[in-house]
Design a protein around this motif. Sequence first.
Motif: not given
Length: 349
Positions: A79-82, A117-120
């Motif tokens: 999961v993005p951000g983990t 807001r998610l890091p990509l």
Amino acid sequence: MGTRVAVGHSGRSRYEALWKWCFLLILPPLLHACEPDAQRATTIPEQKPEQPALPPTPLFDPDSAYAFVARQVEFGPRVPGTTSHKACGDWLVQRLRTSGAEVIEQTGTVVSYNKERLPLRNIIGRFAPDRKERILLLAHWDTRPFADKDDERSNQPIDGANDGGSGVGVLLEIARHLAKKEHGPGVDILFTDVEDHGQPSGAMTLDESSIDTWCLGSQYWVKNPHTPNYTARFGILLDMVGAKDARYHQEALSMQYAPAIVRKVWKTAESIGYGDRFIAKTEFFVGIDDHVPVNVNLRIPTIDIIEFDPSTKAFGPYWHTHDDNLSVIDRNSLKAVGQTVLEVLWKER
Ligand code: AHN
Ligand code: ZN
């Protein structure tokens, strides 16, 4: 005097002889060239120019692909951000480099449907980057942050063994063979991020407003490709390709944007004995997937190889539930898809 006349006569007859030869030798081929094609075809058989033999297609190792799926699941949900996502991303970069790719990472921030807001992190592995002709292979590497199709623990992230893991696993196994591909186009492997963070909805296909909430990584990439004016001969997306007894139908959006590539791939699958897996029948069941922005924005004809389950008339029953774990993955499915894609790549001149 007499001598001169004699010379004159003999000169004239020499010209006459020359003209006669001209008619005999030059005119018939000229006339022949003027014959209509259909008539000519009956006299001279069409000759195909000899093509040099292609090198044999490498063998796709299903055990290796399976191990690559299992390794991703071991990291935990991506999961993005983990931290699991970060660790798996590092491993993907390292795997591509080990296989001989030049790796480009693309980072950014995207905003999800619920304003998070998610890091990509899109990861691109380029094989033979100096070759102008390219083929693009894609799969998303992130996994869904919840199990919205499950009755239990529906707010918890899923393993995504098939939805995320399988496409990446197959492409990592293909990557292992790409450094030895010395003929034809160079290959780019694109692992897209934040594909599966889309707005939950009741329906399998999506309404217009929620469509843009999916495929955020590929939407970002098509607006910021890793090289300026990036293009490719065609693209192949793999999504949910590893479930037991999976069947791949001709996905409707792929048929709309890239029918020739769909036919090429399905014909190739049949030619190597996977006609029972690749069903030459069009089914509409995908609302959006990473191939759509690639077709729409970059106009690279790109198809989606994705499971269609006739019993659900959509994806498998494990989809977006906790059942999407390693137990749904079958080596034979990975093999059918992986060997077909390798065959397509190796047949390309
Ligand atoms: C739908 O068509 C609803 N989803 C396709 C995108 C997707 C989600 N692929 C895997 N998970
Ligand atoms: Zn999904």
